[in-house]
Design a protein around this motif. Sequence first.
Motif, PDB file in Angstrom:
ATOM      1  N   LEU A 133       0.836  -1.210   0.000  1.00 48.71           N
ATOM      2  CA  LEU A 133       0.000   0.000   0.000  1.00 48.71           C
ATOM      3  C   LEU A 133       0.865   1.252   0.000  1.00 48.71           C
ATOM      4  O   LEU A 133       0.607   2.191  -0.760  1.00 48.71           O
ATOM      5  CB  LEU A 133      -0.947  -0.011   1.205  1.00 48.71           C
ATOM      6  CG  LEU A 133      -2.037  -1.083   1.180  1.00 48.71           C
ATOM      7  CD1 LEU A 133      -2.720  -1.182   2.546  1.00 48.71           C
ATOM      8  CD2 LEU A 133      -3.048  -0.821   0.075  1.00 48.71           C
ATOM      9  N   LEU A 168      -1.758  -6.940  -4.561  1.00 44.21           N
ATOM     10  CA  LEU A 168      -2.690  -6.804  -3.439  1.00 44.21           C
ATOM     11  C   LEU A 168      -3.913  -7.695  -3.640  1.00 44.21           C
ATOM     12  O   LEU A 168      -4.362  -8.372  -2.716  1.00 44.21           O
ATOM     13  CB  LEU A 168      -3.119  -5.343  -3.279  1.00 44.21           C
ATOM     14  CG  LEU A 168      -2.063  -4.401  -2.716  1.00 44.21           C
ATOM     15  CD1 LEU A 168      -2.450  -2.948  -2.966  1.00 44.21           C
ATOM     16  CD2 LEU A 168      -1.855  -4.662  -1.230  1.00 44.21           C
ATOM     17  N   TYR A 211      -9.864  -2.892  -5.659  1.00 45.86           N
ATOM     18  CA  TYR A 211      -8.639  -3.039  -6.448  1.00 45.86           C
ATOM     19  C   TYR A 211      -8.949  -3.067  -7.943  1.00 45.86           C
ATOM     20  O   TYR A 211      -8.183  -2.524  -8.747  1.00 45.86           O
ATOM     21  CB  TYR A 211      -7.865  -4.282  -6.028  1.00 45.86           C
ATOM     22  CG  TYR A 211      -7.354  -4.239  -4.601  1.00 45.86           C
ATOM     23  CD1 TYR A 211      -7.026  -3.042  -3.972  1.00 45.86           C
ATOM     24  CD2 TYR A 211      -7.203  -5.413  -3.866  1.00 45.86           C
ATOM     25  CE1 TYR A 211      -6.569  -3.003  -2.665  1.00 45.86           C
ATOM     26  CE2 TYR A 211      -6.735  -5.385  -2.565  1.00 45.86           C
ATOM     27  CZ  TYR A 211      -6.419  -4.187  -1.967  1.00 45.86           C
ATOM     28  OH  TYR A 211      -5.965  -4.161  -0.675  1.00 45.86           O
ATOM     29  N   ILE A 246      -6.861   4.348  -1.581  1.00 43.05           N
ATOM     30  CA  ILE A 246      -5.760   3.538  -1.061  1.00 43.05           C
ATOM     31  C   ILE A 246      -5.262   4.110   0.270  1.00 43.05           C
ATOM     32  O   ILE A 246      -4.891   3.353   1.171  1.00 43.05           O
ATOM     33  CB  ILE A 246      -4.622   3.417  -2.104  1.00 43.05           C
ATOM     34  CG1 ILE A 246      -5.115   2.649  -3.337  1.00 43.05           C
ATOM     35  CG2 ILE A 246      -3.391   2.748  -1.501  1.00 43.05           C
ATOM     36  CD1 ILE A 246      -5.604   1.233  -3.064  1.00 43.05           C
ATOM     37  N   ARG A 276      -5.080   2.027   3.603  1.00 44.89           N
ATOM     38  CA  ARG A 276      -3.831   2.000   4.366  1.00 44.89           C
ATOM     39  C   ARG A 276      -4.080   2.384   5.824  1.00 44.89           C
ATOM     40  O   ARG A 276      -3.554   1.768   6.745  1.00 44.89           O
ATOM     41  CB  ARG A 276      -2.813   2.953   3.715  1.00 44.89           C
ATOM     42  CG  ARG A 276      -1.537   3.192   4.497  1.00 44.89           C
ATOM     43  CD  ARG A 276      -0.742   1.912   4.707  1.00 44.89           C
ATOM     44  NE  ARG A 276       0.539   2.151   5.317  1.00 44.89           N
ATOM     45  CZ  ARG A 276       0.771   2.153   6.629  1.00 44.89           C
ATOM     46  NH1 ARG A 276      -0.212   1.955   7.487  1.00 44.89           N
ATOM     47  NH2 ARG A 276       1.986   2.343   7.092  1.00 44.89           N
TER      48      ARG A 276
END
Length: 126
Positions: free
Chosen positions: A33, A69, A89, A115, A119
């Motif tokens: 990330l 990811l 994603y 993102i 995170r």
Amino acid sequence: MLNEHDPFNAYKQTSLDARAAAANPHEMVRMLLDGLLDEIERASGFMQRRSFEDKGKSINKCLNIVHGLGSMLDLENGGEVASGLNRLYDYCSRQLVTASVENNTQALEPITKVISNVREGWANLN
């Protein structure tokens, strides 16, 4: 300007490789990330400078990270969280391609926001 053969970049890569080798899955996701956010910022800079070859390489790195990811998700046992992240994603991948084709830095902003939120949530799991 630093290039691939610069000793500092070689050191950074070696350090990153060592951290990745020692990372547990939770840490690996955090590193991916963080790396994605850094690479999106670089891609934006390349777009602004109209450095198309570098932009293409950078967007490709972003797509590889997003794919990485996604490949770490356990869609069979992860329930709605894994399913939601998978959709997220997929959105990021499509948005990265759109941003690249249009050379549009503003199209990167929603990816950075999403993102960054993932995170932050991931960091709070500790």
